[in-house]
Write an enzyme that holds these catalytic residues in place. Structure first.
Site, short mmCIF file in Angstrom:
data_model
loop_
_atom_site.label_atom_id
_atom_site.label_comp_id
_atom_site.label_asym_id
_atom_site.label_seq_id
_atom_site.Cartn_x
_atom_site.Cartn_y
_atom_site.Cartn_z
CG ASN A 163 29.72 -36.29 -17.28
OD1 ASN A 163 28.99 -36.97 -16.42
ND2 ASN A 163 31.07 -37.19 -17.34
CD GLU A 259 31.80 -46.36 -10.67
OE1 GLU A 259 33.14 -45.99 -11.04
OE2 GLU A 259 31.48 -47.76 -10.53
CB CYS A 293 34.88 -39.94 -15.08
SG CYS A 293 34.03 -41.23 -15.71
#
Ligand code: NAP
Ligand code: G3H
Length: 484
Positions: A163, A259, A293
């Site tokens: 992304n 992450e 996210c």
């Protein structure tokens, strides 16, 4: 313009020791556009033997790179950032084709990355150690001085998600480089061409051969081998919680920065400015079609203001444009058919269990139209699972305690927002939320990129963010002077 050879037709090459190379086996991964299924290009699928070669090269190059003065390392990074800005339109075009990010967001990913690189280059010069005197410890005289420096870890393996193939690659590569590490970069397969452009930019900026090497290939084919490779000294990963946990089980005694996913809640209290909350929530939930996210992934609103909040949110959702990335639509095709199928599955589950559909639940190929549900309950999957798509559930709660409980019952702990006019209440709620960051009266988001970015529970491990990343990619090394 670029002195490096980079692709032949649509066949892209990997960067190894300053040369553009392809896999000796001739194996390639094809990358298709999420928008129309057309072929965007092919990238090499590297073998384990080839990965060994890349890693040996990185380990060798690291020694001389660490000896380059930090001001010179920073100068190379500044140059890379300048080239990125110069090339922003070309790179944004690739992002639009490869990951279907709209034009505005694609351009902003590139310029944001240039800013991140400039900032990191400067921050790298400010990395300092400290000195400690022995006299501070009981029973010791001033006979010892510990000089503590920060030194690079060696070879950093950087793995980025689809992304943000440019920004979340640079956010690992740049702090690693400025600190004197070399980098082996494994891009997302869907996003690999954009990521190879970034590597080309570093190459053009004059990064010495071997300091940055790029290994393309499917994560499921080459990933395990890379993360557990003895020549890798640190792994910096951004991606799903599933893959992150798998990597954590493999890396052994290596520093690891993870992450991962999120299920960020926007908690709306009775005294909130509802217009402001609605603006932030809709922007936060639907940008890049929810494939972030940090997207707002559920609203927990006090029952007494739920109807009024919906009155403000619904028209904003209905106003979102749906279409093609190059037309700058707000909602563009999701990354793959499988991703759209998964989002549809969550929508179907909510409908079947009695959620009230306010808008959406329409699909055209990989496009999921922006979908808003009211009266979502905790037995529905959409209350807990990360859709990574444009669907937003509203859960009505009776008390602030209930909102906090639902937020904390999540397996994730990335961010949460609290909307209220009372700073006292905001701090009371924030203190009880088990997440990395709480945004008061603002949407959940990572930037600006020098802020700490923290995931707890299944959302990650360690802290990203320019100075924090540099710290994570260096270690303390002490020299003790003894005054005899
Ligand atoms: P993903 O499927 O986990 O993939 C992320 C990266 O890991 C890709 O480069 C992938 O390569 C690679 N990979 C896959 N299997 C691997 C393995 N066994 N070993 C090493 N690497 C492996 O995630 P995604 O679909 O790209 O991104 C979406 C997810 O990332 C969401 O869950 C989102 O919340 C999360 N995310 C989190 C953050 C954050 O900062 N917290 C930021 C962005 C995204 P291939 O592409 O070749 O499979
Ligand atoms: O997808 C996860 C990214 O770290 C989110 O970054 O909040 O700047 O979109 P962002």
């Amino acid at each position: 313009m670029f002195r490096c050879i980079f692709s032949e037709g649509q066949k892209y090459k990997n960067l190894l020791n300053g040369q553009w190379v392809t896999s000796r086996s001739g194996k390639r991964d094809k990358i298709f556009s999420p928008t129309d299924g057309s072929l965007v290009g092919e990238v090499p699928a590297m073998s384990q033997e080839e990965a060994d070669e890349f890693l040996k090269c990185s380990a060798a190059a690291q020694k001389s790179w660490a000896a380059v003065p930090v001001s010179e390392r920073a100068a190379v990074l500044h140059k890379a950032a300048e080239i990125l800005v110069r090339e922003k339109d070309a790179i944004a075009d690739v992002l639009m084709r490869e990951i279907a990010k709209n034009k505005k967001s694609s351009l902003s990913e590139v310029t944001r990355t240039a800013d991140l690189i400039h900032f990191t280059a400067e921050e790298g010069k400010r990395v300092t150690g400290e000195s400690l005197s022995s006299g501070a410890f009981p029973g010791f005289h001033e006979t010892k001085l510990s000089i503590v420096n920060r030194v690079p870890l060696g070879v950093v393996l950087a793995i980025a998600p689809f992304n943000y193939p440019i920004n979340l690659a640079a956010s690992k590569i740049t702090p690693a480089l400025v600190a004197g590490n070399s980098v082996v970069f494994k891009p997302p397969t869907q996003g690999a061409i954009s990521a190879l452009y970034l590597a080309r930019v570093f190459c053009e900026a004059g990064l010495p051969a071997g300091v940055l090497n790029v290994i393309t290939g499917q994560g499921r084919a080459i990933g395990d081998y890379l993360v557990s490779h003895p020549l890798v000294n640190m792994v910096a990963f951004t991606g799903s919680s599933k893959v992150g946990k798998h990597i954590a089980s493999l890396v052994g005694m290596k520093p690891l920065l993870l992450e991962l996913g999120g299920k960020d809640a926007a908690i709306v209290l009775e005294d909130a400015d509802l217009s402001l909350a609605a603006q932030h929530i809709v922007g936060g939930a639907f940008s890049f079609s929810g494939q972030r996210c940090t997207a707002v992934k559920r609203i927990l609103v006090l029952e007494s203001v739920a109807d009024k909040l919906i009155e403000k949110i619904l028209p904003l959702v209905q106003k979102l444009s749906v279409g093609l990335p190059e037309d700058d639509a707000d909602i563009t095709p999701l990354i793959s058919k499988e991703a759209a199928d998964f989002v549809q599955e969550l929508i179907d589950d909510a409908v079947q269990k009695g959620a009230k559909l306010l808008t959406g639940n329409k699909r055209e190929k990989n496009i999921i139209f922006p979908t808003l549900f009211d009266r979502v309950t905790v037995d529905m999957r959409i209350a807990w699972e990360e859709p990574f798509g444009p669907v937003l559930p509203i859960l009505r709660v009776k008390t602030i305690d209930e909102a906090i409980k639902i937020t904390n019952d999540s397996e994730y702990g990335l961010q949460a927002s609290v909307f209220t006019k009372s700073m006292d209440e905001a701090f009371r709620v924030a203190a009880r939320l088990e997440v990395g960051t709480i945004q008061v009266n603002g949407k959940t988001e990572r930037g600006p990129d020098h802020f700490p970015f923290i995931g707890v529970k299944s959302s990650g491990m360690g802290t990203q963010g320019i100075r924090y990343s540099i710290e994570a990619m260096t270690r303390c090394k002490a020299i003790v002077l003894n005054f005899n």
